[in-house]
Enzyme design. Structure first.
Site, short mmCIF file in Angstrom:
data_model
loop_
_atom_site.label_atom_id
_atom_site.label_comp_id
_atom_site.label_asym_id
_atom_site.label_seq_id
_atom_site.Cartn_x
_atom_site.Cartn_y
_atom_site.Cartn_z
N VAL A 189 92.24 66.60 19.17
CA VAL A 189 91.44 65.39 18.92
C VAL A 189 90.00 65.63 19.36
O VAL A 189 89.05 65.30 18.65
CB VAL A 189 92.06 64.17 19.64
CG1 VAL A 189 91.19 62.94 19.45
CG2 VAL A 189 93.47 63.90 19.12
N LYS A 201 96.93 56.69 26.19
CA LYS A 201 97.82 55.49 26.26
C LYS A 201 98.45 55.33 27.63
O LYS A 201 98.71 54.22 28.06
CB LYS A 201 98.91 55.54 25.19
CG LYS A 201 99.59 56.89 25.06
CD LYS A 201 99.25 57.55 23.76
CE LYS A 201 99.53 59.02 23.82
NZ LYS A 201 99.42 59.69 22.56
N VAL A 255 96.73 53.97 20.34
CA VAL A 255 97.93 53.54 19.59
C VAL A 255 97.74 53.83 18.10
O VAL A 255 96.71 53.47 17.52
CB VAL A 255 98.21 52.02 19.74
CG1 VAL A 255 99.52 51.63 19.06
CG2 VAL A 255 98.23 51.61 21.20
N GLY A 311 97.24 56.56 16.32
CA GLY A 311 96.33 57.62 15.83
C GLY A 311 95.14 57.04 15.09
O GLY A 311 94.33 56.31 15.65
N ILE A 341 95.11 54.75 12.80
CA ILE A 341 95.29 53.37 12.29
C ILE A 341 94.56 52.40 13.24
O ILE A 341 94.85 52.39 14.43
CB ILE A 341 96.79 52.99 12.25
CG1 ILE A 341 97.59 54.04 11.50
CG2 ILE A 341 96.98 51.60 11.66
CD1 ILE A 341 99.10 53.85 11.62
N GLY A 361 100.13 70.05 15.95
CA GLY A 361 99.28 69.36 16.93
C GLY A 361 99.61 67.89 17.10
O GLY A 361 98.77 67.12 17.56
N ASP A 395 106.14 57.81 25.22
CA ASP A 395 104.91 57.64 24.46
C ASP A 395 104.93 56.30 23.71
O ASP A 395 103.96 55.55 23.72
CB ASP A 395 104.75 58.82 23.49
CG ASP A 395 103.47 58.73 22.68
OD1 ASP A 395 102.40 59.03 23.24
OD2 ASP A 395 103.54 58.34 21.50
N LYS A 399 102.72 52.76 24.05
CA LYS A 399 102.00 52.18 22.91
C LYS A 399 102.45 50.74 22.64
O LYS A 399 101.62 49.86 22.40
CB LYS A 399 102.22 53.05 21.67
CG LYS A 399 101.47 54.39 21.76
CD LYS A 399 101.93 55.32 20.66
CE LYS A 399 101.14 56.61 20.63
NZ LYS A 399 101.77 57.64 19.77
N1 HSE Z 1 102.19 62.60 20.57
C1 HSE Z 1 101.69 61.43 19.92
C2 HSE Z 1 102.51 61.20 18.66
C3 HSE Z 1 100.25 61.64 19.57
O1 HSE Z 1 103.20 62.13 18.23
O2 HSE Z 1 102.47 60.11 18.10
C4 HSE Z 1 99.55 60.42 19.04
O3 HSE Z 1 99.53 59.38 19.97
#
Ligand code: HSE
Length: 379
Positions: free
Chosen positions: A11, A96, A123, A125, A127, A178, A192, A196
């Site tokens: 990023v 996050k 949250v 990416g 969007i 990635g 994760d 979010k």
């Molecule tokens: N590791 C996270 C995912 C990255 O795969 O959604 C984006 O927040």
């Protein structure tokens, strides 16, 4: 405006490229200058070495730095963000974990120091769900949020269904692309998504959220057999976050779900995310797009735009581009034809109904009097 980037991962590099190329409209009116990039070591980064530093103090003590953009996702991130805000620097972050755990404290510091704390990239990416939720929540009594909020796990489950590959192979691919966190356990065990959905719920319900009370069950044990059987039963396995506001409080879960193949969420594939929320005023709304990978950089730049100006209030279109209607659209059409129809453009005939070869909108307009109906085919 002088900017410091913390981190040069996927990023970070994408943000650096956007800010260096200055192609976005916003850069026509505002000068944005990347003055530092904080990295662990300065070797082989492929960018001007004079920008690189391994010492956060360089950034903190430089009064000309207006904005710190945090994209490290490291243990020290919270500390760096807090110190940047205390030094009256705007902070933009993709982190996050820090936002879900420390938002209230950091936002208080930001307000006290009259700077902004922005976290669109945390949250979904690329969007823009965070701002949508921030704009929508005060006017709608939001009672429900659900969706696919993790690109890595959605990529894994989609690949297992579609390419019939193993969990391990799919995870490796997601890492190469990635999408995965440095330690993918956070993706796989649902942490994760916990973070979010906590951030979205905090905004939607205007409430602090205790992360310890979010139920989560991961997908690390999924294997080919599980996917095969779920597929055979006409379901698709998806990893879903759900949050709802009820009379007794907020219920939040992150867990694997078997969805009917016809369900909209079942058709959100690979690294794509979809967030669906329901409010009394707005009814059901949805946002869909790439939830992981380089598009996340766009959300960072979006936040930078908010620091730079109130451009949304000032919007006035600057260009007068030609509007071409359909003339340049190339497509195949299914048509109901009249007797005088030009059969040379027919690919397949079904009596009065035909499928055309690929034609331009120009041609379609020319033959419009020889058909009684058409539909453009989207394959
Ligand atoms: N590791 C996270 C995912 C990255 O795969 O959604 C984006 O927040």
């Amino acid at each position: 405006m002088n900017v410091a980037l913390l981190g040069l991962g996927n990023v970070g590099r994408a943000v650096f490229d956007i800010l260096s190329k200055k192609e976005a409209d916003i850069f026509k009116n505002y000068e944005v200058n990347v003055k530092y990039v904080l990295v662990r070591n300065v070797e082989n980064k492929g960018i001007d070495k004079s920008l690189l530093t391994t010492n956060f103090e360089d950034i903190l003590l430089d009064e000309s730095i207006d904005v710190v953009i945090e994209m490290m996702g490291a243990l020290v991130s919270y500390d760096y963000m807090k110190r940047a805000l205390l030094a009256s620097k705007h902070v933009i972050t993709a982190n996050k974990e820090v936002i879900a755990n420390h938002y209230v404290e950091l936002q208080e510091i930001a307000m006290k120091n009259k700077v902004k704390l922005l976290f669109e990239a945390s949250v979904g990416g690329g969007i823009p769900i965070v701002h949508t939720m921030l704009n929508s929540a005060p006017f709608n009594h939001i009672t429900k949020i659900e969706g696919i909020l993790n690109g890595t796990t959605n990529f894994i489950l989609t690949s297992m269904h579609k390419e019939k590959i193993s969990f391990e192979e799919a995870l490796k691919l997601a890492q190469i692309k990635g999408f995965a966190e440095a330690d993918p356990t956070a993706d796989l065990e649902g942490l994760d998504m916990v973070r979010k959905i906590a951030i979205l719920s905090m905004i939607a319900y205007n409430s602090q959220i205790d992360l310890n009370n979010i139920y989560h069950y991961g997908i690390s044990n999924v294997d080919k057999e599980i996917v095969e059987v779920i597929d055979l039963l006409d379901y698709k396995l998806k990893f879903i976050a759900s949050s709802s506001l009820g009379e007794s409080g907020i219920d939040i879960t992150v867990e694997p779900v078997a969805l009917r193949k016809s369900d909209l969420l079942a058709n959100v594939d690979y690294e794509y995310n979809l967030i669906r929320y329901h409010g009394e005023g707005c009814a059901t709304q949805m946002m869909y797009g790439k939830g992981a990978g380089p598009t996340t950089a766009n959300s960072i730049v979006f936040d930078l735009g908010l620091v730079l100006s109130d451009y949304r209030q000032k919007f006035m279109p600057a260009l007068s581009l030609e509007s071409n209607g359909n003339v340049n659209v190339k497509a195949r059409y299914i048509m109901k034809i009249n007797d005088d129809f030009d059969m040379s453009i027919v690919e397949k005939s079904l009596g009065k109904m035909v499928i055309s070869k690929e034609i331009t909108g120009d041609k379609l307009n020319e033959i419009s009097s020889t058909i009684s109906f058409y539909a453009r085919i989207i394959d």
